[in-house]
Every structure is written in structure tokens, then in C-alpha cells.
Design a protein around this motif. Structure first.
Motif, PDB file in Angstrom:
ATOM      1  N   ARG B  23      82.741 130.903 -14.326  1.00 57.99           N
ATOM      2  CA  ARG B  23      82.207 130.068 -15.403  1.00 57.99           C
ATOM      3  C   ARG B  23      81.029 129.229 -14.921  1.00 57.99           C
ATOM      4  NH1 ARG B  23      85.362 125.044 -17.958  1.00 57.99           N
ATOM      5  NH2 ARG B  23      84.705 124.246 -15.927  1.00 57.99           N
ATOM      6  N   GLY B  24      81.194 128.598 -13.776  1.00 60.81           N
ATOM      7  CA  GLY B  24      80.149 127.711 -13.262  1.00 60.81           C
ATOM      8  C   GLY B  24      78.873 128.454 -12.971  1.00 60.81           C
ATOM      9  N   LEU B  25      78.992 129.587 -12.303  1.00 61.41           N
ATOM     10  CA  LEU B  25      77.808 130.353 -11.926  1.00 61.41           C
ATOM     11  C   LEU B  25      77.137 130.953 -13.159  1.00 61.41           C
ATOM     12  CD1 LEU B  25      76.016 131.413  -9.701  1.00 61.41           C
ATOM     13  CD2 LEU B  25      77.666 133.243  -9.267  1.00 61.41           C
ATOM     14  N   PHE B  40      78.881 120.963 -13.924  1.00 64.12           N
ATOM     15  CA  PHE B  40      80.007 120.425 -14.685  1.00 64.12           C
ATOM     16  C   PHE B  40      80.417 119.078 -14.095  1.00 64.12           C
ATOM     17  CE2 PHE B  40      80.043 124.705 -16.141  1.00 64.12           C
ATOM     18  CZ  PHE B  40      80.671 124.702 -17.375  1.00 64.12           C
ATOM     19  N   LYS B  41      80.853 118.188 -14.990  1.00 72.82           N
ATOM     20  CA  LYS B  41      81.131 116.804 -14.587  1.00 72.82           C
ATOM     21  C   LYS B  41      82.598 116.466 -14.791  1.00 72.82           C
ATOM     22  CE  LYS B  41      79.408 112.152 -15.522  1.00 72.82           C
ATOM     23  NZ  LYS B  41      78.343 111.401 -16.202  1.00 72.82           N
ATOM     24  N   CYS B  42      83.205 115.886 -13.770  1.00 69.42           N
ATOM     25  CA  CYS B  42      84.613 115.481 -13.889  1.00 69.42           C
ATOM     26  C   CYS B  42      84.723 114.297 -14.837  1.00 69.42           C
ATOM     27  CB  CYS B  42      85.181 115.086 -12.526  1.00 69.42           C
ATOM     28  SG  CYS B  42      86.833 114.357 -12.638  1.00 69.42           S
ATOM     29  N   PRO B  53      83.052 124.161 -10.763  1.00 72.94           N
ATOM     30  CA  PRO B  53      84.397 124.729 -10.778  1.00 72.94           C
ATOM     31  C   PRO B  53      85.155 124.241 -12.011  1.00 72.94           C
ATOM     32  CG  PRO B  53      84.290 122.912  -9.215  1.00 72.94           C
ATOM     33  CD  PRO B  53      82.915 123.074  -9.780  1.00 72.94           C
ATOM     34  N   PHE B  54      86.273 124.852 -12.303  1.00 69.91           N
ATOM     35  CA  PHE B  54      86.998 124.488 -13.532  1.00 69.91           C
ATOM     36  C   PHE B  54      87.929 123.309 -13.319  1.00 69.91           C
ATOM     37  CE2 PHE B  54      91.133 126.154 -12.340  1.00 69.91           C
ATOM     38  CZ  PHE B  54      90.803 127.052 -11.334  1.00 69.91           C
ATOM     39  N   TYR B  55      87.931 122.759 -12.090  1.00 67.22           N
ATOM     40  CA  TYR B  55      88.779 121.584 -11.847  1.00 67.22           C
ATOM     41  C   TYR B  55      88.078 120.715 -10.820  1.00 67.22           C
ATOM     42  CZ  TYR B  55      89.920 123.708  -7.395  1.00 67.22           C
ATOM     43  OH  TYR B  55      89.815 124.248  -6.153  1.00 67.22           O
ATOM     44  N   CYS B  56      88.512 119.443 -10.747  1.00 65.72           N
ATOM     45  CA  CYS B  56      87.921 118.506  -9.798  1.00 65.72           C
ATOM     46  C   CYS B  56      88.766 118.488  -8.527  1.00 65.72           C
ATOM     47  CB  CYS B  56      87.858 117.103 -10.397  1.00 65.72           C
ATOM     48  SG  CYS B  56      87.225 115.874  -9.227  1.00 65.72           S
ATOM     49  N   ARG B  57      88.096 118.672  -7.384  1.00 63.65           N
ATOM     50  CA  ARG B  57      88.790 118.661  -6.093  1.00 63.65           C
ATOM     51  C   ARG B  57      89.577 117.360  -5.879  1.00 63.65           C
ATOM     52  NH1 ARG B  57      86.319 122.801  -6.174  1.00 63.65           N
ATOM     53  NH2 ARG B  57      84.796 123.615  -4.709  1.00 63.65           N
ATOM     54  N   LYS B  58      88.923 116.239  -6.263  1.00 68.64           N
ATOM     55  CA  LYS B  58      89.499 114.936  -5.932  1.00 68.64           C
ATOM     56  C   LYS B  58      90.552 114.515  -6.957  1.00 68.64           C
ATOM     57  CE  LYS B  58      85.535 113.277  -3.341  1.00 68.64           C
ATOM     58  NZ  LYS B  58      84.363 112.403  -3.299  1.00 68.64           N
ATOM     59  N   ILE B  63      87.997 120.448 -15.607  1.00 66.18           N
ATOM     60  CA  ILE B  63      86.655 119.986 -15.949  1.00 66.18           C
ATOM     61  C   ILE B  63      86.111 120.943 -16.987  1.00 66.18           C
ATOM     62  CG2 ILE B  63      84.304 119.618 -15.148  1.00 66.18           C
ATOM     63  CD1 ILE B  63      85.302 119.148 -12.400  1.00 66.18           C
ATOM     64  N   ASP B  64      85.667 120.408 -18.125  1.00 61.09           N
ATOM     65  CA  ASP B  64      85.067 121.272 -19.130  1.00 61.09           C
ATOM     66  C   ASP B  64      83.739 120.736 -19.629  1.00 61.09           C
ATOM     67  OD1 ASP B  64      87.045 123.427 -19.398  1.00 61.09           O
ATOM     68  OD2 ASP B  64      88.391 121.813 -20.008  1.00 61.09           O
ATOM     69  N   ASP B  65      83.293 119.588 -19.091  1.00 57.85           N
ATOM     70  CA  ASP B  65      82.065 118.970 -19.581  1.00 57.85           C
ATOM     71  C   ASP B  65      80.870 119.404 -18.751  1.00 57.85           C
ATOM     72  OD1 ASP B  65      83.902 117.640 -21.092  1.00 57.85           O
ATOM     73  OD2 ASP B  65      83.869 115.809 -19.866  1.00 57.85           O
ATOM     74  N   GLU B  66      79.862 119.936 -19.449  1.00 61.84           N
ATOM     75  CA  GLU B  66      78.652 120.326 -18.743  1.00 61.84           C
ATOM     76  C   GLU B  66      77.797 119.099 -18.451  1.00 61.84           C
ATOM     77  OE1 GLU B  66      76.621 123.457 -20.825  1.00 61.84           O
ATOM     78  OE2 GLU B  66      78.353 124.798 -20.701  1.00 61.84           O
ATOM     79  N   ALA B  67      76.968 119.194 -17.417  1.00 59.35           N
ATOM     80  CA  ALA B  67      76.077 118.079 -17.088  1.00 59.35           C
ATOM     81  C   ALA B  67      74.778 118.641 -16.534  1.00 59.35           C
ATOM     82  CB  ALA B  67      76.731 117.174 -16.047  1.00 59.35           C
TER      83      ALA B  67
END
Lengths: 152, 147, 381, 410
Positions: B23-25, B40-42, B53-58, B63-67
Motif C-alpha cells: 500500500r505504501g509503495l 502515511f501519518k500515525c 506501512p499500515f501500522y505504527c512501529r511505536k 495507520i490509514d491517513d495519508e500525509a
């Protein structure tokens, strides 16, 4: 609802990575003997059991097998399966014709050797059959020198 | 001791069909046609990842919001390549920086042109050189140039 | 191990095609587990990932999975065997007193990404068995099957009876990948031979799956859930690699592992004291073979037991009420899923497959050709 | 927590580039034999085993199964651990937890690599092959040809980014990397179990090797080695019965981050030269061992340095000196075997790398120093406590083990 699969890449990697395995000291002796149409086992100095093909350690006794023993080329079929498929690279394919994989107790050995059995139909094969080793005409110091086993 | 016989084996990677997150690429490539960089923004910590990525590491949430991310940034580290991936010498040394683009928290690797190897340094400001004709592939982003 | 480590929760998925990636599967399952338990990743002390490079098609297969199980900047290690071994390691880390909680994360896409048979192919003796090309996972299992049938003079029909019980149990279990509604004995006996005597429906299906499980110390377990299931005993053992050196009609690894696990749990008469068992029998014949080795079935009485229903869900000692690996076998997760199914039973949450009395259970996992290695875990309420 | 000690070590007789006579189990058995011979133990004394290597490097899955007789594991629990470069120490940690948990009293940890049967480049490529193939499919040039996304523009890309960033942040120069490689190859000449040995190595000689990817030269890079290592751990009670001298495990710790070489599938958020996991893991290890000031309390360090700059970089990360100080210690001769902060007297990974053993060898070498049994490469100062470090993965794993000559007080 997002189509999850649409977000993926479906990737293939048309690569097979190759390896080169040394057969080691014990199997080298075994292969050398195959060239002379002989089957070698190795004997544990403690329990006296002979295994074929030869291997360095007797796991039960924690001893290095030091003595090589020539085994009889005849033996008994102790167990077998009839294959209806082949597994190449993990893929199941129908075999051209059913074939027999046997576990054979050779005279002088204490374990069973896995070997190809031919010269008997899959319907007629049964445990307890006496089998003998069949060699390639021209032996080359390869595992395939010992071609298969067939009824005596 | 004597050398013993070799038998061959293989790791049959060719039999695999890998599903890979895209998705990200895909989002990033699609937007490059318009000279836009999109990550994408957490929603919790505000970290911006590109490709996203579809989730935040931290925060460990979806994550579904584009930035949108700037096409200007700063060199975080770099190397100068003298050999290709097989170890053969390259005709010309190649400068490969890792860049943190403005408005993005993840790093992106690339190629730097327009500067001599001895002049490149960490902290150097760079910008993306876009291709004239863009197709929605990474070739749209040709290389980095000094700002 | 008197109630020192408990399973407090798990989340699993399995299907012939899960339509997912490794990262998404591990994130979705872990996130789901955290949400169930009301915890975040900081509540997890240590992470044990359990995957296999040859199944994942990657060297160091956990490289991209640390973040997706929540282990970013956390203590993590990887066990590369059946998932019950990873549970064992997680358990050790808690018992040592270093950690209060441990996440066991197992997964494999052996339904869609890669053939499940390759992985055993790579365990074979590279200097002998691989160039000889006679042994593979299926031919080895068939040799084992014939050896077991021959030992007691059982007919091949026994394999159909075993498969029928497992596949019927699996059909009722929503967690299973292969659910054949209305499966019949004729259907099984009519499925194609792979290697005689094993037919297609006597063998596990290629399965995608994953299972995440949270273990906790006594104190934390009671805080985290109402129905902790306690790990009472663990045993593991290893047999020789060479099939020709082994008695294939039995399993030394399973009997030694079970003896150790039951010794630790204080179980003296498993047929009386255990309420049911979840066994990693990848092929129909392995179910009675392993059960016998572990002291759950009387030697030579398998045919009677399966005919009379002693091993069924309402039988004297139900075996694989979940359907077992014949219903789905995501390698690496499979043994852990046996434990997860046992937890469902022990909590009384096994739905249509619930056994009547469920206080003490055994879960078994295996690695290698013909269960060269076994791991047994005894669980209780 | 139970005290755990190292009671025995076993190496294959040599660590060389190609063992052409033996097969994989035969080679591993040599180290297992050495372990038994060095301790007088027999398989009956071993409760459980832990086995580790990087199995795609040889294409053998779960090699402990094939090698069961050769490692004398029949009837024993064996756990397989693999975490990339850290495999050896991750396996050691698993052995430690076996004993610390009370699940076993005596555990043998077995690790090996027989690189000559495979291809180390292939093994390493295998980490990201599916990702690289995906990038190719998405039209990204990854071969170093043209355009963005070229992986570091060369073969040692990811590591070069780390080295480059390290030099920038520390103020060290490429000449310090040259000297560190030379220093360790000189040390290796005194270690019978080292692979690349050069008693005459100098920074100038290393500087003559070609640059691969600035600042990494061929002379900074580890070799590929065939070898196996065994380490035996025991509980305090058993150690008292089975061993005269024990190297005690004071603490273990490890930490994982995200994959730190940027590729375009997984965004990178961790600086490979900041290396937070090393900072976190070492702090945890000090805390667990009751160490307040590592500079004063740690006498000896073994760093996992597949690349020579990592000795200097990790000394700073683990708090053996401040950032920017490691190369100054080197200039002052303090990192030498007779220095105040001796490091990698064994020659380090940069001299010997049979990858499955490499992180375990850091522990065994640290143990030999604590035991005073390192022979010709025993350092001059007394070693009461020692630290062993490992890194692996795509530069995102770190393992730390701290050893002492006395057991930790309860």
C-alpha cells in the motif's frame, strides 16, 4: 471495504540458490566401495552394531565408529511404500507409474537401508521378501552405482 | 586430510509466491506523477512514514491517513560506492545518500548528482530532481541535487 | 511447575488461503490479542517469535516481523521449530524471574506462499538422503504408517476411521482451515493414494496460519484474565535422524517428552488423569501412534478405540477434539494451536467441540521427519 | 534468579575458509568432542541442548536433526535458535534461561557455520530477496545502475551508511578504521582459533586494500569461515561439582529495532549509527548485573565487529567511553592487549566469522579472559568482569552478556 489483495505485490524470485555439500570422511569411504560394487557399513566399538551407510558417531554409545565392515549384497525387505506421486521442489505430481521405496536389512547390518525396489510389481511386493543389490554396469564412484534392489 | 566428494543442493526460492505489503509503495509511486511525495501519518504520535506501512512501529496501531512530504530534505548519512552489488569496480564512484525529507520521519535512500564525492557531507540540504515525463514509477524521481 | 506460568490469552487464524502478508497477519493477530486483554505492547516483557527461514523464504525471517508483533525496541528472540518450543522458551524466561509476561508469536504461510513439504526436504541429510531422492516428508510418513499398521496387524481401514473422526471434528471447528462438511468414510477411502498406505485425506492440508499467545507469571496472570490456564509440565526429546535406525512403529521422542512433562505435572496414570489430548498428528496413523507412545492409548487397542468412539469428543479420552492437524497445519504455529485449542476446552469455550470434563489436558508438537523431535505440554485449570 | 556459570568451552581445532574433508555433522562433532574433553563431562551430564546457526547459508533446515548422533543429543531436549548475526549469543541466552529458570541444570550450546558449502552473499541476499524482487517489479533499479533506490550504490551499502554516519558523529577518520582492523588481525595471530592472522598488520597495509563503498575497504570486512563452537552452562550447585573454575553470567539482555537499511518496502526510522538497541540492551545488562559505571567496572570487552569500524562505534554505544572517544583511546594504545580498555584480543569477527558461532565466540572469548585461560592472547590486566556484544539482522538486533569471576550475590 478495501480489497486487501489489491494492496499487495505478488512477488516471485526466479532463483534457486546452490549449495555444495561435502560428503565427509565416512560417506567418501562408502562411495569408494560402491565403485568396487561393495556395500560398506561402520561398526561401533562398544555396542558392535553396524550401520549402513557408515556414519562417524554411535549416538547411543557416544563412540566414534572406527571399523568399516563389508555387508552382504542380499537382504530382507522389512518395510516399504508404493509411491503414486513424486515431490519435486515440494510440488506434488502424479508419478508416471507407481514405484517402490523399501527399507532393507542387509546381511551383516543392524539397521535398515532405504533403497529403490524394482523387478517386482507394486501389487506383489511384500515385507519379508529376499532382495539383492543390482549395480550399474559401469560404476563411477557415485551413489547411483547401487542402482536398486530386486527379488533374489 | 583428504578432500571429499561434493554433492549439490539448492534453496528453491523459485517455488515461492510472496505476498508483499504494497500500500505504501503503491501510494507513493502513484502520486509521483504529479511530483508529489505521499506517506502515511500515525494518528497517535504523528510520525510520518514514507513509504507508509499500515501500522505504527511505536504506537502499534493501524495507520490509514495519508500525509504529503516535501521533496527537499537533509542528508543523514551517505556512502560512496566503488563496486557494484557483485563486487565489480564501477566506472565512476557513485554517491548514495540516505535522506530525511522535510515533513517525513523515515529515511529514504537514493543517488546524489551535481556534487563531487569530496564535497558531500552529513547535514547537506538536497532536493529531488524530477523527470520531465513521469509515469508513476520510481524513475520519476531521478536523483537528488544539492538544494 | 505448580501454577507459576499461565496462558492468559491467544489469537489465532488459519485457512487454506488467508489472503494476507506475514507482516499483516502478525500485526492483526497481535493487535487483536492486545485489544482482547486490554494491554499495549509496553505491557509485554519479552517476545519470542517462532518462524522458519525456509518457510518464509528469507534469511533471518524475523527481521521484518519484530515491529509487526510489537517488539520494536524490545527484548526479542526467535525459535525456529514447532511453536510449543517457543512456548517453552517463553515459559523459561518468565520462570527465571526476569520477565512477568511473554508473547509467543508463530506464523507460516504454507498454504499459499510455499509448499509445506519443502521445509522437511531441507532437513534431510544433504550429503546422502537428498542426492538419493527417495525420502521426503510423505514417503517417510508412509513408511512409518505401514510400520505401525504392521505392528498390530491393523488394516488400512483404521486410517480412514481416524481421519473421519478428525475431519468431522474439524468441520465443526471455526478455527480450522479444512472444514469438510458431511465428510464420509467413503470420501476418505476414495481419495487418491500419495504413498501407500497414505491417501490425500489421511494427510494434513497445506495451510496458512498464525497464533499469538501471551504467557504471564502467576501474579500478572491473575490481573490480566479471569480464567488463566496453567502450564503444569513441559517435556521435550530427540530421536535419531536416520529412519533405518529407528523403530518407526513407535515414537521415542513422544514417549520421553510425555514422561518428562507428566513427571513435572505429577501425572501418574495419564489415561485416568488427563481429560483430553491435542496431538500434532500430521498424518492419520500418527494420532494413535503418538497417543500410544505417550501412554494415552493401550498398545494394540487403537482399532477398537476408534470404532467404539473412546477417542471421540464424548469418549473416554477424547483425542484431537479440535480436529487436529488434519484440519489445518500451519507449520511453526501448529503445536501452539494445539495448546490454544486445549485452552478453549479448559475454559469451556470450545463450542460444538466442547468435551464434557476438561480440567487437565495434554498438547503435543513435533519437528523433523516422523516426529524426530517431540514437545509435550500439560495444561490445567 | 538462579546463578548460572560457564563451565566449559569447545572449538573445532581450526577456523579456516574451507573444511574440505568433513561434512557438516562431522565438523560440528569436533567442537562437541572438544567440549566434553575440556570438561571431562559425558553426554549423560547434559540435561538439554541449544543449537544455533544461520541455516540458509548452507541450505540445511534444522541441522541439529540431521546431526543428532554427532552432537550426542539422542533423548535430549534440543532447542533451535536463530537470529542472524546474534544467533550464537541468542542461543547462549536461551541456554542461560534454561538454567536460570530451573528447567535444566547443565546445558550445552552448540553453534556452527560451514560457509564453504554455500555462498555467504547468497545467504545475506536471502534476507531481502523477496523485497528486492518486489522493488524490481515496481520499476525500481536496485542493481546500482541508475535512478533512485540503488541499494547503497554498492555491495556493502547498509554497513557503509553506518560507518559513514559513525565517522561524522564521532570525529574519527577512515585511518582509525584501518588501524582497528590491523590491531585485531595482529591479535588474531596470537589466537589459535582465529582465521585471518597477520602479526605484521599495519594501518598502512589495510589502507592499501581497495575501497568497496566509502568508508569501507576490503581490509575492514570479515572473512567467511568454517568452524563450530560449544559452550556448557551450569547452575551454581552443579558448577561446584563439575568445574574448578567458572565464568559467571552476571546478566544477559537484548533489544530489537526495525530493519535499519532503508528499502522501499519497510520504512526505516532508526539511525544505524545511533544504534539505540545497543544503548538500551547494554543499559539493561548493566542494571541487571548491578554495574553502575561500566568504564570502571568492566575490564574487558568482546565486540561483534563484522566490519572494523564497529569496534570503535559499539565501545561508545555500550558506554565504555563517551561518543567521539573510542578513536582517541585507540590512538593512546588503550585498546591493545596491554591497554587499559582491551578489546577483541581474540581478533574479533573481523578476523574470524563462521557466522553462527561469531556471537557465541564473543562470550567464550570473554569467558577465557575471565578464567585467565586465553593463553597467548590473555590480556595484561586482571579481568574480573567482561562484556560480550553481538549484533545481527539488518543491523537491528543487539545481544549483551556480562560475565564475572564471582557469582552474583542474591
Amino acid at each position: 471495504m478495501e480489497d486487501i489483495k489489491e494492496t499487495f505485490y505478488h512477488t516471485v524470485a526466479p532463483l534457486d540458490f546452490g549449495y555444495n555439500y561435502r560428503v565427509g570422511t565416512y560417506l567418501q569411504r562408502y562411495i569408494d566401495a560402491l565403485k568396487d560394487k561393495k556395500i560398506l557399513g561402520a561398526k561401533c566399538p562398544q555396542c558392535g552394531k553396524v550401520v549402513v551407510p557408515p556414519r562417524k558417531y554411535c549416538g547411543a554409545c557416544n563412540k566414534v565408529r572406527e571399523e568399516y565392515v563389508e555387508l552382504s549384497q542380499e537382504g530382507t525387505l522389512e518395510n516399504y511404500t508404493v509411491g503414486h506421486i513424486t515431490l519435486e521442489k515440494g510440488q506434488v505430481n502424479q508419478a508416471e507409474s507407481p514405484y517402490i521405496v523399501g527399507m532393507i536389512k542387509l546381511g551383516g547390518a543392524d539397521n535398515l537401508l532405504v533403497g529403490k525396489v524394482a523387478g517386482v510389481s507394486p501389487q506383489e511386493v511384500k515385507t519379508g521378501m529376499r532382495l539383492k543389490a543390482v549395480w550399474k554396469d559401469q560404476t563411477e564412484g557415485e551413489y547411483s552405482d547401487l542402482d536398486h534392489f530386486e527379488p533374489v | 586430510m583428504e578432500e571429499t566428494k561434493i554433492v549439490n543442493g539448492a534453496w528453491e526460492l523459485s517455488t515461492f509466491h510472496f505476498p508483499i505489503e504494497g500500500r505504501g509503495l503503491k501510494t507513493m509511486l502513484k502520486n509521483m506523477k504529479d511530483k508529489k511525495l505521499v506517506g502515511f501519518k500515525c494518528p497517535q504520535c504523528g510520525m510520518v512514514y514514507m513509504p507508509g506501512p499500515f501500522y505504527c512501529r511505536k504506537c502499534f496501531i493501524r495507520i490509514d491517513d495519508e500525509a504529503e512530504v516535501s521533496d527537499h530534505g537533509e542528508i543523514m548519512t551517505f556512502t560512496i560506492g566503488y563496486a557494484d552489488v557483485r563486487g565489480n569496480p564501477l566506472d565512476e564512484p557513485r554517491i548514495a545518500p540516505v535522506v530525511k525529507l522535510d515533513g517525513c520521519d523515515s529515511w529514504i535512500m537514493g543517488v546524489l548528482e551535481g556534487v563531487k564525492p569530496e564535497d558531500v557531507h552529513v547535514g547537506m540540504r538536497v532536493k529531488v530532481k524530477w523527470a520531465e515525463e513521469r509515469t508513476g514509477s520510481l524513475q520519476d524521481m531521478q536523483y537528488f541535487l544539492p538544494e | 511447575m505448580d501454577n507459576k506460568v499461565a496462558i492468559v490469552g491467544f489469537n489465532m487464524a488459519s485457512a487454506l488461503d488467508l489472503e494476507t502478508t506475514r507482516e499483516r497477519l502478525s500485526f492483526d493477530l497481535t493487535r487483536g490479542l492486545f485489544d482482547d486483554l486490554g494491554i499495549e505492547r509496553d505491557d509485554v516483557g519479552t517476545f519470542i517469535i517462532c518462524t522458519n527461514d525456509f518457510l518464509d523464504g528469507r534469511t533471518i525471517s524475523n527481521v521484518f516481523l519484530d515491529p509487526s508483533v510489537g517488539a520494536y525496541m524490545k527484548d526479542e528472540s526467535k525459535v525456529e521449530m514447532d511453536g510449543l518450543n517457543a512456548l517453552t522458551y517463553a515459559c523459561m524466561r518468565i520462570l527465571s524471574g526476569q520477565y512477568e509476561t511473554a508473547l509467543v508469536a508463530t506464523l507460516a504461510l504454507t498454504g499459499t506462499q510455499v509448499s509445506p513439504y519443502l521445509h522437511i526436504g531441507y532437513t534431510l541429510d544433504a550429503s546422502y538422503d537428498r542426492p538419493i531422492k527417495l525420502l521426503n516428508e510423505l514417503s517417510a510418513a508412509a513408511l512409518e504408517a505401514r510400520s505401525y499398521l504392521a505392528k498390530y496387524g491393523y488394516s488400512e481401514e483404521l486410517l480412514d476411521d481416524i481421519a473421519l473422526q478428525d475431519l468431522a471434528n474439524a468441520a465443526r471447528n471455526p478455527n480450522q482451515a479444512r472444514r469438510l462438511e458431511g465428510v464420509s468414510k467413503d470420501q476418505i477411502a476414495g481419495s487418491a493414494y500419495l504413498y501407500e498406505p497414505l491417501r490425500e485425506l489421511h494427510c494434513y492440508p497445506a495451510t496458512d496460519g498464525g497464533c499469538m499467545m501471551l504467557l504471564a507469571s502467576e501474579k500478572r496472570a491473575k490481573e490480566l484474565c479471569d480464567k488463566p490456564v496453567w502450564i503444569k509440565g513441559i517435556g521435550r526429546s530427540t530421536d535419531n535422524y536416520y529412519l533405518g535406525d529407528r523403530d518407526l512403529s513407535g515414537s521415542i521422542s513422544a514417549s520421553q517428552a510425555a514422561e518428562r512433562a507428566m513427571g513435572m505435572a505429577g501425572i501418574k496414570d495419564p489415561r485416568k488423569e488427563l481429560d483430553f489430548a491435542e496431538i500434532s498428528s500430521l498424518f492419520a496413523h500418527q494420532e494413535p501412534l503418538l497417543a500410544e507412545a505417550m501412554g494415552l492409548l493401550e498398545p494394540g487397542k487403537a482399532a477398537e478405540a476408534y470404532k467404539s468412539g473412546d477417542t471421540a469428543i464424548d469418549g473416554k479420552l477424547p483425542i484431537n477434539p479440535s480436529g487436529g492437524p488434519l484440519g489445518g497445519h500451519p507449520i511453526c504455529s501448529s503445536g501452539l494451536m494445539r495448546a490454544a485449542e486445549a485452552v478453549l476446552q479448559l475454559r469451556g469455550e470450545a463450542g460444538k467441540n466442547q468435551v464434557e470434563k476438561a480440567d487437565v489436558a495434554l498438547a503435543h508438537g513435533q519437528d523433523g521427519v516422523c516426529a524426530q523431535q517431540s514437545v509435550v505440554v500439560v495444561l490445567g485449570t | 534468579m538462579r546463578n548460572v556459570g560457564i563451565i566449559g568451552i569447545g572449538y573445532t581445532p581450526v577456523f579456516v575458509s574451507k573444511r574440505k574433508e568433513v561434512n557438516i555433522p562431522e565438523m560440528i562433532s569436533e567442537a562437541v568432542d572438544a567440549g566434553f574433553q575440556n570438561t571431562g563431562l559425558t553426554p549423560a551430564d547434559i540435561d538439554a541442548m541449544v543449537f544455533g546457526n544461520m541455516h540458509t547459508f548452507e541450505g540445511v533446515n534444522l541441522p541439529h536433526l540431521w546431526a543428532a548422533e554427532h552432537i550426542r543429543s539422542l533423548g535430549k531436549p534440543v532447542m533451535r535458535i536463530a537470529t542472524g548475526g546474534t544467533t550464537g549469543m541468542a542461543a547462549f541466552h536461551a541456554g542461560y534461561y534454561h538454567v536460570a529458570s530451573g528447567m535444566a541444570d547443565v546445558v550445552m550450546v552448540v553453534t556452527y557455520e560451514k560457509h564453504s558449502e554455500g555462498d555467504a552473499q547468497v545467504g545475506l541476499m536471502g534476507i531481502i530477496t523477496p523485497e528486492v524482487m518486489t522493488m524490481l517489479a515496481a520499476g525500481i533499479d536496485v542493481t546500482g545502475g541508475s535512478g533512485m533506490g540503488a541499494i547503497g550504490g554498492g555491495s556493502a551499502g547498509g554497513i557503509s551508511f553506518q560507518a559513514s554516519s559513525y565517522l561524522y558523529h564521532s570525529g574519527a577518520g577512515i585511518e582509525h578504521i584501518d588501524e582497528q582492523a590491523a590491531l585485531e588481525r595482529r591479535n588474531a595471530a596470537k589466537n589459535p582459533y582465529a582465521h585471518l592472522k597477520d602479526p605484521e598488520a599495519t594501518a598502512e597495509k589495510i589502507a592499501q586494500t581497495p575501497l568497496v563503498s566509502w568508508p569501507i575497504r576490503f581490509g575492514h570486512i570479515c572473512p567467511t569461515t568454517d568452524g563450530a563452537t560449544v559452550c556448557i552452562l551450569a547452575s551454581e550447585e552443579k558448577a561446584a561439582k563439575l568445574a574448578d573454575k567458572v565464568a559467571w553470567v552476571l546478566s544477559v539482555a537484548n533489544c530489537a529495532s526495525d530493519a535499519t537499511t532503508a528499502n522501499l518496502i519497510e520504512s526505516q526510522i532508526t539511525d544505524p549509527a545511533e544504534h539505540l538497541p545497543a544503548i538500551i540492551a547494554s543499559k539493561q545488562a548493566y542494571e541487571r548485573a548491578g554495574i553502575v559505571d561500566p568504564k570502571k567496572e568492566i575490564d574487558y570487552v568482546e565486540i561483534y565487529n563484522g566490519f572494523a569500524h564497529q569496534t570503535l562505534m559499539y565501545l561508545e554505544k555500550i558506554g565504555m567511553c563517551e561518543v567521539g572517544e573510542a578513536h582517541k583511546l585507540q590512538e593512546a594504545g588503550e585498546l591493545e592487549m596491554n591497554g587499559r580498555c582491551p578489546v577483541n584480543a581474540s581478533g574479533g569477527v573481523v578476523s574470524t566469522n563462521s557466522i553462527g558461532t561469531s556471537a557465541l565466540n564473543r562470550v567464550t572469548e570473554a569467558a577465557l579472559q575471565v578464567l585467565g585461560q586465553a593463553g597467548e592472547h590473555q590480556v595484561e590486566k586482571d579481568v574480573h568482569t567482561a562484556l560480550a556484544h553481538g549484533w545481527g539482522g539488518l543491523m537491528q538486533y543487539v545481544t549483551i552478556t556480562i560475565l564475572g569471576d564471582k557469582p552474583k550475590k542474591a
